[in-house]
Design a protein around this motif. Structure first.
Motif, mmCIF file in Angstrom:
data_model
loop_
_atom_site.group_PDB
_atom_site.id
_atom_site.type_symbol
_atom_site.label_atom_id
_atom_site.label_comp_id
_atom_site.label_asym_id
_atom_site.label_seq_id
_atom_site.Cartn_x
_atom_site.Cartn_y
_atom_site.Cartn_z
ATOM 1 N N SER A 1 21.404 -13.557 12.899
ATOM 2 C CA SER A 1 22.298 -12.985 11.887
ATOM 3 C C SER A 1 22.952 -11.726 12.440
ATOM 4 O O SER A 1 22.269 -10.743 12.743
ATOM 5 C CB SER A 1 21.520 -12.657 10.609
ATOM 6 O OG SER A 1 22.326 -11.935 9.715
ATOM 7 N N ARG B 1 35.469 -22.514 10.870
ATOM 8 C CA ARG B 1 35.461 -22.249 9.426
ATOM 9 C C ARG B 1 36.467 -23.130 8.682
ATOM 10 O O ARG B 1 36.118 -23.779 7.691
ATOM 11 C CB ARG B 1 35.719 -20.763 9.165
ATOM 12 C CG ARG B 1 35.289 -20.287 7.782
ATOM 13 C CD ARG B 1 35.532 -18.806 7.627
ATOM 14 N NE ARG B 1 34.678 -18.009 8.478
ATOM 15 C CZ ARG B 1 33.481 -17.559 8.109
ATOM 16 N NH1 ARG B 1 33.015 -17.849 6.913
ATOM 17 N NH2 ARG B 1 32.763 -16.825 8.927
ATOM 18 N N HIS C 1 35.501 -26.176 6.051
ATOM 19 C CA HIS C 1 36.075 -26.163 4.700
ATOM 20 C C HIS C 1 36.693 -27.522 4.387
ATOM 21 O O HIS C 1 36.527 -28.069 3.287
ATOM 22 C CB HIS C 1 37.138 -25.065 4.588
ATOM 23 C CG HIS C 1 36.585 -23.742 4.163
ATOM 24 N ND1 HIS C 1 36.078 -23.512 2.899
ATOM 25 C CD2 HIS C 1 36.450 -22.579 4.842
ATOM 26 C CE1 HIS C 1 35.653 -22.266 2.813
ATOM 27 N NE2 HIS C 1 35.868 -21.669 3.985
ATOM 28 N N GLU D 1 26.897 -17.807 10.914
ATOM 29 C CA GLU D 1 27.665 -16.756 10.252
ATOM 30 C C GLU D 1 28.621 -17.307 9.197
ATOM 31 O O GLU D 1 29.364 -16.559 8.586
ATOM 32 C CB GLU D 1 28.457 -15.951 11.297
ATOM 33 C CG GLU D 1 27.583 -15.105 12.209
ATOM 34 C CD GLU D 1 26.739 -14.093 11.452
ATOM 35 O OE1 GLU D 1 27.261 -13.466 10.508
ATOM 36 O OE2 GLU D 1 25.550 -13.943 11.780
ATOM 37 N N THR D 2 28.647 -18.619 9.008
ATOM 38 C CA THR D 2 29.528 -19.213 8.005
ATOM 39 C C THR D 2 28.772 -19.404 6.692
ATOM 40 O O THR D 2 27.534 -19.330 6.653
ATOM 41 C CB THR D 2 30.066 -20.576 8.479
ATOM 42 O OG1 THR D 2 28.980 -21.522 8.531
ATOM 43 C CG2 THR D 2 30.696 -20.463 9.864
ATOM 44 N N GLU D 3 29.518 -19.691 5.630
ATOM 45 C CA GLU D 3 28.900 -19.938 4.328
ATOM 46 C C GLU D 3 28.217 -21.297 4.255
ATOM 47 O O GLU D 3 27.576 -21.635 3.256
ATOM 48 C CB GLU D 3 29.937 -19.822 3.205
ATOM 49 C CG GLU D 3 31.093 -20.785 3.319
ATOM 50 C CD GLU D 3 32.282 -20.208 4.086
ATOM 51 O OE1 GLU D 3 33.421 -20.458 3.677
ATOM 52 O OE2 GLU D 3 32.061 -19.523 5.109
ATOM 53 N N PHE D 4 28.348 -22.083 5.358
ATOM 54 C CA PHE D 4 27.753 -23.426 5.376
ATOM 55 C C PHE D 4 26.397 -23.439 6.063
ATOM 56 O O PHE D 4 25.833 -24.503 6.307
ATOM 57 C CB PHE D 4 28.701 -24.401 6.092
ATOM 58 C CG PHE D 4 30.086 -24.424 5.522
ATOM 59 C CD1 PHE D 4 30.350 -25.067 4.325
ATOM 60 C CD2 PHE D 4 31.134 -23.784 6.164
ATOM 61 C CE1 PHE D 4 31.623 -25.083 3.783
ATOM 62 C CE2 PHE D 4 32.410 -23.794 5.634
ATOM 63 C CZ PHE D 4 32.654 -24.441 4.439
ATOM 64 N N ARG D 5 25.884 -22.265 6.379
ATOM 65 C CA ARG D 5 24.652 -22.185 7.154
ATOM 66 C C ARG D 5 23.499 -22.939 6.500
ATOM 67 O O ARG D 5 22.801 -23.714 7.147
ATOM 68 C CB ARG D 5 24.271 -20.712 7.332
ATOM 69 C CG ARG D 5 22.886 -20.493 7.917
ATOM 70 C CD ARG D 5 22.523 -19.033 7.948
ATOM 71 N NE ARG D 5 21.124 -18.843 8.252
ATOM 72 C CZ ARG D 5 20.520 -17.662 8.300
ATOM 73 N NH1 ARG D 5 21.219 -16.574 8.065
ATOM 74 N NH2 ARG D 5 19.242 -17.558 8.578
ATOM 75 N N HIS D 6 23.293 -22.687 5.192
ATOM 76 C CA HIS D 6 22.149 -23.307 4.517
ATOM 77 C C HIS D 6 22.303 -24.820 4.428
ATOM 78 O O HIS D 6 21.316 -25.556 4.538
ATOM 79 C CB HIS D 6 21.972 -22.694 3.130
ATOM 80 C CG HIS D 6 21.675 -21.227 3.168
ATOM 81 N ND1 HIS D 6 20.512 -20.722 3.711
ATOM 82 C CD2 HIS D 6 22.402 -20.147 2.771
ATOM 83 C CE1 HIS D 6 20.524 -19.400 3.625
ATOM 84 N NE2 HIS D 6 21.659 -19.028 3.057
ATOM 85 N N GLN D 7 23.536 -25.295 4.236
ATOM 86 C CA GLN D 7 23.757 -26.734 4.199
ATOM 87 C C GLN D 7 23.486 -27.351 5.571
ATOM 88 O O GLN D 7 22.908 -28.437 5.675
ATOM 89 C CB GLN D 7 25.193 -27.030 3.777
ATOM 90 C CG GLN D 7 25.515 -28.515 3.642
ATOM 91 C CD GLN D 7 24.660 -29.200 2.584
ATOM 92 O OE1 GLN D 7 24.507 -28.679 1.493
ATOM 93 N NE2 GLN D 7 24.097 -30.356 2.909
#
Length: 662
Positions: free
Chosen positions: A75, A204, A208, A254-260
């Protein structure tokens, strides 16, 4: 057939399933299982897989996904937030440990290239083991936990030049070593810049677009494509493909898709990591290990002594940390880690280390990882034993400060945790004129809050002596505001040993552990998911025109019967797969279609043993009409759909009885 790669994989997986299944019964660590499989099938075992090409291919493939998963956990924001620990403690630990290990290597007669690799590999620790163990012990936010995390983050950063260095050493000519190394690092810098730019401006938007398709298959396929493309790109640049995988993980992390991404890759991530440890086992000769067991023990001991001494001395004398904190950090981070194994494995594949030496080093590294799990687990007890006077005095000082500063408190609230939830709760208490005090393990947060005049203290809420210092005997209620299952149980047990009558309010993120927490002694448990569901439903009803008084009445009723509302949900496939999950999820709602041959057809509801089986009849659907809470005189007809609620095992019994009469 022995050299066929598909046969090799099938053989490995089959043997792994058998050994892991057997060893789980005696709680053998998973790493040992995989290494044992590798020894059995490898060229030093039964020689079921003899091809060097197959071994190296499997090793590279396993390493690629190992480093991708590590990169995914990296992170940048955490690194910036912990920059003092990262670039202070981390930098000093890596360079001092590497220098000392290099000097020792020179003394014992290692050649220069081998010495550089060994010193670099042994300077790195296991991110996976340390983070997992400290998290389970609720020590990740402690002073030694934060110091350990800071060191690990810098080690992950240092892996990038090391992954560039080894392939360069393996391909560089003796006459032009300096020139070749310079070119390799320039290539590496170019690769890092290109990959980071690609992650920012290409990945990114790509994800998306993929996410908008709402196709899980396409999402997973895109992740795998990105990982393998990054690995192929770095390999084409004559740099290890593992660097590409690591950078790909960092970019996607570092993207918002990390958890997915973590969720999608998890089903086969552990298998691929196991594959890596299997290939490590393939490189180990049992005969060499037996013949050199004393040397392996000496190397393993040397790893702990050198790294532990460096970390302890650096923290105590260089960064002026307390003895207890310094030792607990040293015990936590003194093993060799996954990156160390990767570097040694790569060095073996480039023939930079001899096979026998490589086996000794790999075995010693694995032994250090195994032993470290116990050192981390008992780091507190070990430190207390060694520094009994000073370590205990530190806690006495903390307890004394809390006791003096809170001596006039009475009928107060004790907040365990002062994060966002704790601070919000404190604001409500302050507005209502209710006295409170808070305990937290984040020293920075505590200092900031104290400077602002808040009654917040540094202290471990699970220690009885700390709780006694808060004047728990005169407290009105204790609230656990952070959501950590293991810490919560420890705190509840400590509180119950001091005051069995004190109400305990617990916050949790979901309802999966509600029953366990209640059984431990909590008075109330508030799951975040439950409360957010109520708020969402309340806003929905208000927005579609329902009277506020009606909405308020409904929400009060729901909260009043919270535990009943936590039950009676329609289960998904994963919810009812095991008996353990049955205990967690509570009651479920199940539909029972009645065929013409069903035993229950023609029977009245009161003639069936619903009460005896603890089953509630929710309703009957007849055609397109559903009737809720039917009268017990209602007679069941063919093609009715009976809607019942109860524990999964009871629902299964009533379903069988209604269909078969037994």
């Amino acid at each position: 057939m022995q050299d066929h790669i598909l046969f090799s994989i099938v053989l490995l997986l089959t043997l792994t399933v058998i050994i892991v299944s057997l060893s789980r019964r005696i709680h053998v660590p998973p790493i040992l299982n995989y290494i044992f499989v590798g020894i059995i099938v490898g060229p030093y075992g039964f020689e079921w897989i003899r091809s060097e090409g197959n071994i190296h291919f499997l090793a590279e493939f396993g390493i690629v996904f190992l480093l991708f998963s590590i990169g995914l956990e990296f992170s940048l924001s955490q690194m910036i937030a912990m920059r003092k620990q990262v670039f202070g403690l981390g930098t000093a630990q890596v360079f001092i440990t590497t220098l000392l290990a290099f000097i020792i290597g020179e003394v014992v007669g290692l050649d220069r290239v081998t010495n550089i690799i060994v010193a670099s590999a042994f300077a790195l620790s296991s991110t996976a083991i340390v983070i997992k163990q400290l998290s389970e012990q609720s020590e990740i936010q402690s002073r030694h936990g934060k110091s350990a995390v800071g060191i690990l983050i810098f080690q992950d950063i240092m892996a990038i030049p090391l992954l560039i260095l080894i392939p360069a050493l393996g391909t560089a000519s003796a006459d032009a070593l300096a020139n070749d190394l310079a070119i390799a690092f320039l290539k590496g810098a170019f690769v890092v810049v290109v990959m980071l730019l690609a992650g920012r401006y290409l990945l990114r938007p790509l994800f998306h677009e993929v996410a908008s398709s709402k196709s899980s298959e396409l999402f997973t396929l895109t992740v795998l494509t990105v990982v393998l493309t990054a690995a192929a790109f770095t390999e084409e640049m004559d740099i290890s493909m593992t660097l590409g995988a690591f950078l790909a993980g960092m970019m996607l992390g570092e993207t918002e898709f990390r958890h997915q991404i973590e969720s999608d890759i998890k089903p086969f991530q552990n298998i691929l990591l196991g594959l890596f440890f299997i290939t490590v086992g393939m490189m180990i000769s049992p005969m060499i290990v037996i013949e050199n067991w004393a040397m392996i023990a000496l190397i393993t001991l040397g790893i702990f002594v050198v790294k532990g001494s460096v970390i302890y001395g650096m923290m105590k004398y260089g960064f002026k940390k307390e003895e207890g904190v310094a030792l607990r950090t040293a015990l936590s981070v003194s093993q060799v880690g996954e990156f160390g194994l990767v570097l040694i494995t790569l060095a073996l594949s480039y023939s930079l280390i001899t096979g026998e030496l490589g086996q000794l080093l790999l075995t010693s590294a694995v032994m250090s990882m195994m032993i470290s799990a116990f050192l981390i687990k008992f780091n507190g007890r070990i430190t207390k034993r060694i520094f009994s006077k000073t370590y205990q005095q530190n806690f006495i000082d903390i307890e004394h400060k809390i006791e003096i500063d809170t001596q006039y408190l009475k009928d107060h609230v004790i907040l365990c945790g002062f994060g966002r939830v704790g601070q919000t709760t404190a604001k409500f208490l302050k507005t209502s004129g209710v006295p409170y005090l808070a305990l937290d393990l984040d020293i920075t947060r505590v200092k900031e809050a104290q400077q602002a005049g808040e009654r917040v203290f540094y202290g471990d809420s699970s220690r009885q002596s700390i709780l006694e210092a808060t004047h728990i005997e005169s407290a009105k209620i204790l609230i656990i505001t952070f959501s950590d299952y293991h810490s919560t149980l420890k705190i509840i047990r400590a509180v119950k040993n001091l005051r069995t009558d004190l109400p305990i309010l617990v916050r949790t993120t979901d309802d999966s552990h509600v029953n366990d927490i209640l059984e431990a002694g909590a008075t109330e448990v508030v799951p975040d998911i439950f409360e957010s569901s109520i708020m969402l439903a309340s806003h929905l009803l208000l927005m579609i025109g329902h009277p506020p008084s009606q909405v308020l009445r409904q929400t009060r009723e729901v909260r009043k019967n919270r535990y009943r509302f936590l039950d009676n949900f329609y289960p998904g496939e994963m919810d009812v797969s095991t008996s353990e999950q049955h205990q967690v999820i509570g009651s479920i709602i199940q539909t029972i279609p009645l065929e013409e041959s069903a035993y229950g057809v023609g029977k009245r509801l009161r003639e069936l043993p619903f009460k005896d089986m603890n089953i509630t009849v929710q309703g009957i659907k007849r055609g397109s009409v559903r009737g809720d809470s039917p009268d017990d005189k209602t007679r069941l007809r063919a093609h009715d759909i009976l809607i019942v609620a109860g524990l999964p095992e009871d629902v299964e019994k009533i379903t069988s009885f209604i269909r078969l009469g037994r």
